[in-house]
Write an enzyme that holds these catalytic residues in place. Structure first.
Site, mmCIF file in Angstrom:
data_model
loop_
_atom_site.group_PDB
_atom_site.id
_atom_site.type_symbol
_atom_site.label_atom_id
_atom_site.label_comp_id
_atom_site.label_asym_id
_atom_site.label_seq_id
_atom_site.Cartn_x
_atom_site.Cartn_y
_atom_site.Cartn_z
ATOM 1 N N HIS A 73 -2.048 0.926 7.251
ATOM 2 C CA HIS A 73 -2.491 1.026 5.862
ATOM 3 C C HIS A 73 -2.551 2.480 5.421
ATOM 4 O O HIS A 73 -3.002 3.349 6.173
ATOM 5 C CB HIS A 73 -3.858 0.375 5.666
ATOM 6 C CG HIS A 73 -4.351 0.453 4.255
ATOM 7 N ND1 HIS A 73 -3.698 -0.169 3.212
ATOM 8 C CD2 HIS A 73 -5.405 1.111 3.708
ATOM 9 C CE1 HIS A 73 -4.349 0.081 2.092
ATOM 10 N NE2 HIS A 73 -5.375 0.872 2.357
ATOM 11 N N CYS A 99 0.794 -1.225 0.000
ATOM 12 C CA CYS A 99 0.000 0.000 0.000
ATOM 13 C C CYS A 99 0.829 1.278 0.000
ATOM 14 O O CYS A 99 0.498 2.248 -0.701
ATOM 15 C CB CYS A 99 -0.970 0.005 1.174
ATOM 16 S SG CYS A 99 -0.201 0.135 2.818
ATOM 17 N N ASP A 147 -7.712 4.611 -3.081
ATOM 18 C CA ASP A 147 -6.843 3.554 -2.557
ATOM 19 C C ASP A 147 -6.593 2.527 -3.656
ATOM 20 O O ASP A 147 -7.495 1.779 -4.034
ATOM 21 C CB ASP A 147 -7.493 2.881 -1.348
ATOM 22 C CG ASP A 147 -6.566 1.917 -0.630
ATOM 23 O OD1 ASP A 147 -5.441 1.711 -1.109
ATOM 24 O OD2 ASP A 147 -6.971 1.375 0.413
#
Length: 292
Positions: free
Chosen positions: A124, A85, A139
């Site tokens: 995250h 991520c 995202d």
């Protein structure tokens, strides 16, 4: 006195030159004219996870992950790799900033695929973007549950991206993001709106790449979107999720099968690492042992 550094957006100093931006567009298959509008944002958000897979090969192999724009650009654009991520959204945020979008980085506490009662750190990264008076959550780095289109932050009810349905709820100052799987709502993560700086991500990234508690150094996790669904790989378990169809799972029994899936389905150019085959064999062997 409040430091001026606290008011500097993560992405204000991160931008690509013209040649690098064109290389990124070629990597993800974007052929339009980048404009500061919702259509461009949606197309980029849709194309990125189809071309650049989520993968944690570097942490798994003990290779340090460098969170700088040159490093993530070289890895995911020039070298044909994916990333997790922090790498994915760092690159995506820099691309958006180069085009002229106004965004910041956020941090979330993940509840997806963890044991009951387990508490994870805020490990995250996601993005918050202001556009035409609206706030959007972006995202491209959550793996097999990543949404394919920006989500409106303060929209009540269900948001349908065409592949999955999501909803965002505000409870006691935090936003909760859920995904609908087989008519059941599952919590993905919880996040606040405090903008994060690069050192915030570097600390957590280092933990994920080095701590014995981190799943990123124990298990292989790979995901890639395609127009009609998602591919997912967890160690040697390969799954194809298609819209409105039953998921198809397959167990990989050899290094050749595993490397073939990574290269042909996930489009990953495998890194040169002396430990790669041994690590992959370790992912295969437990299943073979169980089946004897």
């Amino acid at each position: 006195m409040i430091s001026k550094q606290e008011n500097i957006s993560l992405f204000k100093g991160l931008s690509l030159d013209g040649a690098s931006l064109k290389a990124y567009f070629k990597r993800i298959g974007f052929e339009g004219k980048p404009e500061i509008n919702l259509d461009t944002l949606k197309e980029l958000h849709n194309l990125h996870p189809q071309a650049i897979p989520f993968e944690n090969l570097d942490p798994l192999l003990g290779t340090p992950v460098e969170l700088t724009l040159p490093a993530v650009f070289n890895k995911m654009v020039k070298e044909g790799r994916g990333g997790f991520c922090f790498e994915q959204n760092l690159l995506f945020g820099a691309v958006l900033n180069t085009i002229g979008f106004d965004g910041v980085g956020l941090s979330a506490r993940v509840f997806w695929e963890i044991g009951e009662g387990e508490i994870r750190p805020r490990d995250h990264m996601l993005l918050l973007l202001d556009l035409e008076g609206m706030k959007y959550i972006l995202d491209v780095g959550f793996g097999s549950a990543s949404f394919s289109s920006p989500l409106v932050l303060q929209q009540e009810g269900i948001q349908d991206t065409g592949d999955y349905q999501y909803r965002i709820s505000l409870v006691s100052g935090f936003y909760y993001l859920e995904i609908r799987i087989k008519n059941s709502w599952r919590l993905m993560h919880r996040f606040g709106l405090e903008a994060q700086m690069l050192p915030d991500y570097e600390v957590v990234s280092w933990f994920l790449c080095t701590s014995p508690k981190s799943v990123f150094i124990k298990d292989l996790m790979v995901a890639r979107s395609f127009p009609d669904g998602r591919y997912a790989l967890y160690n040697n378990q390969f799954t194809v999720h298609k819209k409105k169809e039953k998921s198809v799972k397959k167990t990989l029994h050899s290094i050749e099968e595993l490397t073939g899936i990574l290269q042909e389905i996930f489009l990953i150019k495998l890194p040169e690492n002396v430990n790669l085959n041994a690590k992959f064999q370790g992912l295969i062997t437990p299943v073979l042992t169980t089946e004897k």
